[in-house]
Design a protein around this motif. Structure first.
Motif, PDB file in Angstrom:
ATOM      1  N   ASP A 188       0.859  -1.181   0.000  1.00  0.00           N
ATOM      2  CA  ASP A 188       0.000   0.000   0.000  1.00  0.00           C
ATOM      3  C   ASP A 188       0.897   1.234   0.000  1.00  0.00           C
ATOM      4  N   TRP A 189       0.272   2.421  -0.031  1.00  0.00           N
ATOM      5  CA  TRP A 189       1.049   3.646   0.099  1.00  0.00           C
ATOM      6  C   TRP A 189       1.698   3.702   1.485  1.00  0.00           C
ATOM      7  N   ASP A 190       2.838   4.371   1.559  1.00  0.00           N
ATOM      8  CA  ASP A 190       3.536   4.532   2.833  1.00  0.00           C
ATOM      9  C   ASP A 190       2.934   5.699   3.608  1.00  0.00           C
ATOM     10  N   GLY A 191       1.714   5.513   4.061  1.00  0.00           N
ATOM     11  CA  GLY A 191       1.027   6.541   4.829  1.00  0.00           C
ATOM     12  C   GLY A 191       0.287   7.521   3.940  1.00  0.00           C
ATOM     13  N   PRO A 192      -0.479   8.433   4.541  1.00  0.00           N
ATOM     14  CA  PRO A 192      -1.302   9.367   3.761  1.00  0.00           C
ATOM     15  C   PRO A 192      -0.506  10.407   2.995  1.00  0.00           C
TER      16      PRO A 192
END
Length: 522
Positions: free
Chosen positions: A57-61
């Motif tokens: 997933d993305w590394d955080g928002p």
């Protein structure tokens, strides 16, 4: 109990109700965003030690690889290039219109239908291409498909200038239109990938202006080319401009589709993993299901535009009205020359200048709407406890659905009465204003409602509106010949009122209920 205590209790109760309402709105917003966004990486990392699946997933928002976290400069570069692709192909669609008489003489064409087809055949391809180019971009990415399709358009558009008969020209026009249709299906999806909802209005305003302004500028240039050169330069000149845009795309248009970007990230992880230490670990992105074969994904993607129109009342209503609005645009594009050449006895080049009136309406209303679209969205979102909804894109559409038929009536009856040429130009400008504002509101609504499947939703819109753009110019010459411009435009205005005026009211009142029942819009 004193009256002051009662009042205090009432205020406390009202405050509590507002708090509950805001809490419910926030929860609804969270649930809707979860349906269109990947899972949170932090919640998945905790399970990596107990499962054999590694979720990427993305590394955080604030992950800079996420297109929505790009800098504004980088986002606007992508928006400008996509708008350039979306601009040049509609220029090609209508630029030949003022030169059709010259073309008919060269090829010995006597049928008015065949002459009209030389313009509208390109638009017919716009109805076919997005149905597979949009879904393909959800498999292989936006940038790759968009640029390959544009190269296809460039080759066949260049070939149109070398056509030796009407059959070759019509075939080349259709093939060029297939490639040229890609920005209509993919461009809106690129904006959906890059821009957050509260930022998206201005970007969509620029993007949506291109396919409507292109057909206006094309005939102006085509009229002067027809007067001072040959119709073949219509195709050669657009090919030259498109080659410049293609070069800019090669250098500055980067991939924006989140599932593909995460798949690339997953591939890097797979290559870096030590097979001896973690032989059974499977790497999968948050967008992937159990069946990741391209055959399975492609079959679903190709059917999705049809499923959206078949299952979604939202798409049925908006597609119908957008198709009519786009058809009205091509009615004006193909009849403006006859209005001013036949009724006002103006030469070809001068008659073509009246397309400027349509351009003034399109550009002026687009700029006004661009400045207010996001402000209106944020205003209603703040009233809704900070939670935005696609329905907050609709207020601008209310006046637009009234301005459009008014402009059409002014144009038809002033031409019929042989008034000064400025009067029909005012009507043409008002019609253009109604067209572009309705177009922008529908486009932003669809992108907000169908975020993850924006390419398929755009393909559905593009298919139906392009069919209208193909069909309308074929019957309007006969209608105006039989009824005159006044009665003919009255019929078009009445249909615009019946289809257009109820549309924003229905979506404002029932849109959220329809989205909650949707299988794609959540």
């Amino acid at each position: 109990m004193s009256f002051s205590n009662v009042a205090s209790d009432d205020k406390g109760s009202a405050s509590s109700q507002d708090s509950e309402r805001c809490g419910e709105a926030s929860l609804t917003s969270t649930l809707e965003e979860d349906a269109n966004q990947p899972l949170d990486a932090s919640s998945i990392l905790a399970d990596k030690t107990v499962t054999d699946v590694l979720i990427v997933d993305w590394d955080g928002p604030d992950d800079p690889q996420n297109p929505r976290n790009w800098s504004f400069k980088r986002k606007w570069a992508a928006t400008a290039i996509v708008s350039g692709f979306t601009f040049i192909t509609p220029v090609s669609s209508s630029m030949i219109a003022p030169a059709t008489n010259q073309l008919a003489v060269d090829f010995g064409i006597h049928s008015s239908v065949v002459i009209a087809l030389s313009t509208s055949m390109f638009v017919l391809a716009f109805a076919v291409g997005p149905l597979f180019l949009g879904p393909v971009s959800e498999i292989y990415g936006r940038s790759r498909v968009l640029q390959l399709a544009n190269l296809w358009y460039l080759a066949w558009n260049l070939g149109c200038g070398f056509a030796r008969n009407e059959n070759q020209l019509l075939a080349f026009r259709f093939l060029a239109g297939l490639g040229g249709s890609a920005p209509f299906a993919i461009g809106g999806a690129v904006l959906s990938d890059c821009w957050r909802p509260e930022e998206r209005g201005r970007a969509v305003a620029l993007y949506s202006l291109a396919p409507l302004l292109g057909p206006v500028i094309g005939p102006i240039l085509g009229a002067w080319i027809a007067e001072y050169s040959t119709w073949r330069w219509v195709f050669w000149s657009t090919s030259f401009v498109d080659a410049i845009i293609q070069l800019a795309g090669l250098f500055f248009l980067q991939e924006t589709y989140p599932p593909l970007l995460l798949e690339r990230k997953a591939n890097q992880i797979r290559q870096s993993m030590d097979e001896e230490k973690v032989p059974s670990k499977e790497v999968r992105t948050v967008f992937e299901g159990n069946d990741r074969s391209w055959q399975f994904v492609m079959s679903r993607a190709l059917l999705r535009p049809f499923a959206l129109v078949y299952h979604e009342p939202i798409m049925q209503l908006l597609c119908l009205y957008m198709a009519y609005v786009y058809g009205m645009l091509y009615v004006f594009l193909t009849t403006i020359p006859s209005m001013f050449e036949e009724v006002y006895q103006q030469p070809v080049g001068v008659a073509g200048l009246h397309y400027i009136a349509l351009g003034v309406g399109l550009v002026g209303a687009s700029q006004m709407n661009a400045r207010t679209l996001d402000k209106i969205y944020v205003h209603f979102a703040n009233k809704n406890c900070g939670v935005g909804k696609p329905e907050f894109r609709l207020p601008s559409m209310f006046p637009a659905t009234i301005i459009l038929p008014i402009g059409c009536l002014i144009t038809g009856w002033t031409v019929q009465a042989h008034t000064h040429w400025i009067a029909p130009d005012i009507g043409i400008a008002l019609t253009g204003a109604g067209i572009i504002v309705s177009y922008q509101c529908i486009m932003t609504y669809v992108l907000d409602a169908f975020t993850l499947h924006a390419a398929s939703a755009s393909a559905a819109l593009s298919c139906l509106r392009s069919l209208a753009g193909f069909v309308f110019p074929l019957y309007t010459p006969a209608m105006y010949s039989a009824l005159g411009f006044g009665k003919g435009d009255t019929i078009l205005s009445l249909v615009a009122i019946v289809l257009g005026c109820p549309a924003p009211w229905i979506m404002w009142r029932y849109g959220e209920r329809l989205r909650n029942a949707s299988r794609h819009a959540r």
